[in-house]
Design an enzyme around this catalytic site. Structure first.
Site, mmCIF file in Angstrom:
data_model
loop_
_atom_site.group_PDB
_atom_site.id
_atom_site.type_symbol
_atom_site.label_atom_id
_atom_site.label_comp_id
_atom_site.label_asym_id
_atom_site.label_seq_id
_atom_site.Cartn_x
_atom_site.Cartn_y
_atom_site.Cartn_z
ATOM 1 C CE LYS A 1 27.855 2.127 -22.579
ATOM 2 N NZ LYS A 1 26.753 2.485 -21.697
ATOM 3 C CE LYS B 1 35.241 11.687 -14.728
ATOM 4 N NZ LYS B 1 33.970 11.088 -15.170
ATOM 5 N NE ARG C 1 35.985 -5.350 4.214
ATOM 6 C CZ ARG C 1 36.723 -4.251 4.186
ATOM 7 N NH1 ARG C 1 37.983 -4.299 4.559
ATOM 8 N NH2 ARG C 1 36.220 -3.102 3.777
ATOM 9 C CD GLU D 1 30.941 10.541 -18.473
ATOM 10 O OE1 GLU D 1 29.984 11.037 -17.856
ATOM 11 O OE2 GLU D 1 30.976 9.376 -18.885
ATOM 12 C CG ASP E 1 35.187 -2.799 -21.475
ATOM 13 O OD1 ASP E 1 34.237 -1.997 -21.548
ATOM 14 O OD2 ASP E 1 36.349 -2.488 -21.772
ATOM 15 C CG HIS E 2 30.058 -0.708 -18.274
ATOM 16 N ND1 HIS E 2 31.071 -0.213 -17.515
ATOM 17 C CD2 HIS E 2 29.473 0.361 -18.864
ATOM 18 C CE1 HIS E 2 31.101 1.103 -17.639
ATOM 19 N NE2 HIS E 2 30.144 1.477 -18.447
ATOM 20 C CG HIS F 1 34.968 1.634 -21.120
ATOM 21 N ND1 HIS F 1 34.736 0.359 -20.664
ATOM 22 C CD2 HIS F 1 34.826 2.440 -20.045
ATOM 23 C CE1 HIS F 1 34.452 0.408 -19.371
ATOM 24 N NE2 HIS F 1 34.509 1.651 -18.975
HETATM 25 P P1 NDP Z 1 32.437 -0.113 -3.391
HETATM 26 O O1 NDP Z 1 33.538 0.794 -2.997
HETATM 27 O O2 NDP Z 1 31.056 0.286 -3.069
HETATM 28 O O3 NDP Z 1 32.854 -1.500 -2.685
HETATM 29 C C1 NDP Z 1 32.553 -2.785 -3.083
HETATM 30 C C2 NDP Z 1 32.765 -3.743 -1.929
HETATM 31 O O4 NDP Z 1 34.121 -4.004 -1.677
HETATM 32 C C3 NDP Z 1 32.123 -3.273 -0.682
HETATM 33 O O5 NDP Z 1 31.016 -4.101 -0.548
HETATM 34 C C4 NDP Z 1 33.129 -3.502 0.407
HETATM 35 O O6 NDP Z 1 32.534 -4.497 1.194
HETATM 36 C C5 NDP Z 1 34.359 -4.032 -0.258
HETATM 37 N N1 NDP Z 1 35.511 -3.147 -0.027
HETATM 38 C C6 NDP Z 1 35.624 -1.876 -0.351
HETATM 39 N N2 NDP Z 1 36.858 -1.406 -0.022
HETATM 40 C C7 NDP Z 1 37.514 -2.423 0.516
HETATM 41 C C8 NDP Z 1 38.820 -2.580 1.031
HETATM 42 N N3 NDP Z 1 39.695 -1.580 1.033
HETATM 43 N N4 NDP Z 1 39.188 -3.765 1.468
HETATM 44 C C9 NDP Z 1 38.324 -4.775 1.433
HETATM 45 N N5 NDP Z 1 37.070 -4.685 0.964
HETATM 46 C C10 NDP Z 1 36.670 -3.530 0.515
HETATM 47 O O7 NDP Z 1 32.589 -0.440 -4.926
HETATM 48 P P2 NDP Z 1 31.491 -0.635 -6.038
HETATM 49 O O8 NDP Z 1 30.436 -1.549 -5.558
HETATM 50 O O9 NDP Z 1 31.104 0.664 -6.557
HETATM 51 O O10 NDP Z 1 32.332 -1.348 -7.168
HETATM 52 C C11 NDP Z 1 32.807 -2.673 -7.049
HETATM 53 C C12 NDP Z 1 33.901 -2.923 -8.054
HETATM 54 O O11 NDP Z 1 33.420 -2.655 -9.328
HETATM 55 C C13 NDP Z 1 35.125 -2.050 -7.855
HETATM 56 O O12 NDP Z 1 36.285 -2.800 -8.106
HETATM 57 C C14 NDP Z 1 34.970 -0.949 -8.911
HETATM 58 O O13 NDP Z 1 36.193 -0.492 -9.379
HETATM 59 C C15 NDP Z 1 34.219 -1.677 -9.988
HETATM 60 N N6 NDP Z 1 33.346 -0.814 -10.756
HETATM 61 C C16 NDP Z 1 32.311 -0.129 -10.189
HETATM 62 C C17 NDP Z 1 31.485 0.641 -10.982
HETATM 63 C C18 NDP Z 1 30.316 1.380 -10.388
HETATM 64 O O14 NDP Z 1 29.540 1.939 -11.186
HETATM 65 N N7 NDP Z 1 30.132 1.418 -9.095
HETATM 66 C C19 NDP Z 1 31.683 0.751 -12.424
HETATM 67 C C20 NDP Z 1 32.783 -0.005 -12.905
HETATM 68 C C21 NDP Z 1 33.557 -0.746 -12.089
HETATM 69 P P3 NDP Z 1 32.819 -4.777 2.720
HETATM 70 O O15 NDP Z 1 33.588 -3.642 3.301
HETATM 71 O O16 NDP Z 1 31.481 -4.965 3.344
HETATM 72 O O17 NDP Z 1 33.566 -6.020 2.615
#
Ligand code: NDP
Length: 504
Positions: free
Chosen positions: A184, A343, A47, A218, A179-180, A242
């Site tokens: 591994k 944790k 967005r 953890e 499922d990362h 996992h």
């Molecule tokens: P972020 O919270 O950083 O958000 C990802 C993106 O989603 C942002 O770019 C944002 O973009 C959009 N976003 C966030 N909240 C909302 C909302 N309420 N409504 C609409 N858009 C939203 O997440 P991550 O990048 O850390 O993770 C992405 C996905 O991967 C998630 O579903 C998370 O559960 C999963 N995940 C993440 C891991 C990690 O290590 N970070 C590990 C495992 C899973 P914008 O607002 O610009 O549109």
């Protein structure tokens, strides 16, 4: 080697943490190791407004790649583009489609497209619907794949509804649920250890195995993820996904071949054979939940879970979960499985321990060690495999002590580069190999087993035990294990186990 066809990768949620921290570095590594196809481009979508240049800066590579030449990094960076969605994911994708078509033509991606959904899961269905409205699920001119991030559902009901929602627009064969853990190397090696050797599999059953133990610990707390974690908890965050995937690899029968569907069919059968616990008494006796309390670790004060940022001060969300269960099939009847995840443990470690039965007849008087044959599969850190067995103490008589037979991944040397999980998983999806991705029925089977535990804990009369940050969880968890056995409290080094380890 499988071929990686020309393709475009479209990442939704590209302004987020995962894209910058994992996905782009994984793509860079694939590029550097020449795994990407000749014609390839990445389009980040979210967005927030950003230009291509701003997006490239946002996901700029960490310092570890600074030894690579600027031209080389710039050549990779020029493959990255960005398109904003005018503040909403649920909109007409006309402009997005035009950009996709434009990149597809300019970069000769042959109409092969991966859509990677790295947004909150509540947006997955809307994105799939809007892509479909523009024909972006259509495979007549080139394949289309959808990678979806975890969490996949919050319960069986929500996982089913998410599957149904996605299946309205994409076929199951097009969907890759990440499922990362399955990415591994050490997790995949469970299949090789079991099915590429003739020495383990004959023992891999109830006749020789006393119990199976899996620990995922953890050392950190919830850190900045308090808001997310408080709604999730250890069981949803780690166990349902996992750890049950690990259980499936340990429990499954040999597949007919290494074909993805053959492997996933056997994993599915394994998950279906987990004995469901529904009786509150059985649930109370076989599950333990806990929460870390404020403590001092190496002279440093550590907050309790309820004092963490964005955590409800009356929260009953578990930061420790231990579950004992059985597998109802011919191979595993009556063998207990103990799985724990937590944790604020003394160290950060994930491992599987296969505990073998004692010899049927003891002839050495002090052969307590014979009770202690173990196969330890270390997932992380100090990745490797260790067999613990009895050896004779030199000298008179037959005193027995414990010896180790070990294999360490690091012994393979620098040349055998171990791919990061996201590197491996992205490359597999690019090549259409879904072996290491969870299928819809597997995810639902894992939720079917986990849901009654969560429901039981939600009722409120289930106990929640406190444990000091930096110890191996609540004392009650020791009582979960039958007989004289104990949890193996592992150290950072694979070969060491003890009640106390150096805390990181
Ligand atoms: P972020 O919270 O950083 O958000 C990802 C993106 O989603 C942002 O770019 C944002 O973009 C959009 N976003 C966030 N909240 C909302 C909302 N309420 N409504 C609409 N858009 C939203 O997440 P991550 O990048 O850390 O993770 C992405 C996905 O991967 C998630 O579903 C998370 O559960 C999963 N995940 C993440 C891991 C990690 O290590 N970070 C590990 C495992 C899973 P914008 O607002 O610009 O549109």
């Amino acid at each position: 080697m499988r071929k990686t066809e020309n393709q475009l990768l479209v990442i939704f949620g590209a302004s987020g943490d995962l894209t910058a921290r994992k996905l782009v570095p994984a793509l860079y590594k694939l590029y550097k190791d020449k795994h990407l196809p000749e014609h390839f481009a990445v389009l980040g979508v979210a967005r927030s407004f950003m230009t291509d240049e701003e997006f490239r800066k946002r996901v700029a590579l960490e310092s570890k790649y600074l030894d690579d030449s600027e031209e080389f990094i710039a050549a990779f960076s020029e493959k990255l583009f960005y398109e904003d969605l005018h503040k909403k994911y649920d909109v007409d994708y006309r402009e997005l489609n035009e950009r996709v078509q434009d990149l597809n033509t300019t970069y000769q991606c042959d109409n092969n497209i991966i859509f990677y959904l790295s947004t909150p899961p509540s947006l997955f269905e809307a994105i799939a619907k809007n892509l479909t409205a523009k024909g972006l699920n259509d495979e007549r001119l080139g394949w289309k794949r959808l990678i979806v991030e975890k969490p996949f559902g919050y319960s069986l009901e929500t996982a089913k509804s998410l599957n149904e929602g996605l299946h309205r627009y994409f076929k199951e064969s097009q969907i890759y649920r990440i499922d990362h853990y399955l990415g591994k190397e050490t997790v995949q090696n469970i299949l090789v250890t079991r099915f590429a050797n003739s020495i383990f599999e004959p023992l891999w059953n109830r006749d020789y195995i006393h119990h199976v133990e899996i620990t995922n610990a953890e050392s950190g707390g919830v850190e900045s993820r308090g808001g997310y974690y408080d709604k999730s908890g250890a069981l949803r965050d780690m166990f349902q996904s996992h750890l049950l995937q690990l259980v499936a690899l340990i429990v499954m029968e040999p597949p007919l071949s290494a074909n993805p569907e053959e492997i996933r069919n056997e994993k599915m059968k394994a998950l279906k054979s987990l004995r469901l616990m529904t009786d509150p008494k059985v649930l109370e006796e076989n599950t333990i939940r806990g929460q870390y309390l404020a403590s001092e670790i190496e002279g440093e004060k550590v907050k309790g879970y309820r004092e963490e940022v964005d955590v409800d001060p009356d929260s009953t969300t578990e930061t420790y979960a231990a579950v004992k269960f059985y597998v109802d099939n011919w191979r595993w009847a009556d063998v207990p499985f103990y799985v724990r995840t937590a944790k604020r443990m003394p160290t950060k470690v994930t491992e599987v321990v296969i505990h073998f039965k004692s010899p049927h007849h003891q002839i050495f008087k002090n052969s307590d060690m014979n009770k202690d044959n173990k196969l330890i599969i270390r997932i992380q850190p100090d990745e490797g495999i260790l067999v613990k067995f009895g050896v004779k103490v030199p000298g008179q008589g037959f005193a027995v002590e414990r010896g180790n037979l070990d294999f360490y991944y690091e012994s393979l040397g620098d040349e055998s580069h171990i791919m990061e999980a996201y590197e491996r998983l992205l490359l597999d999806a690019m090549q259409g190999d879904a072996t290491l991705y969870a299928r819809a029925d597997e995810v639902e089977a894992a939720w079917r087993f986990t849901d009654p535990i969560l429901d039981h804990w939600k009722k409120g009369d289930a106990k929640i035990y406190g444990y000091s940050a930096g110890v191996w969880g609540p004392q009650h968890a020791d009582e979960l294990i039958e007989g004289k056995s104990m949890w193996r409290n592992p150290c950072e080094n694979l070969a060491d186990d003890a009640g106390y380890c150096v805390i990181e």
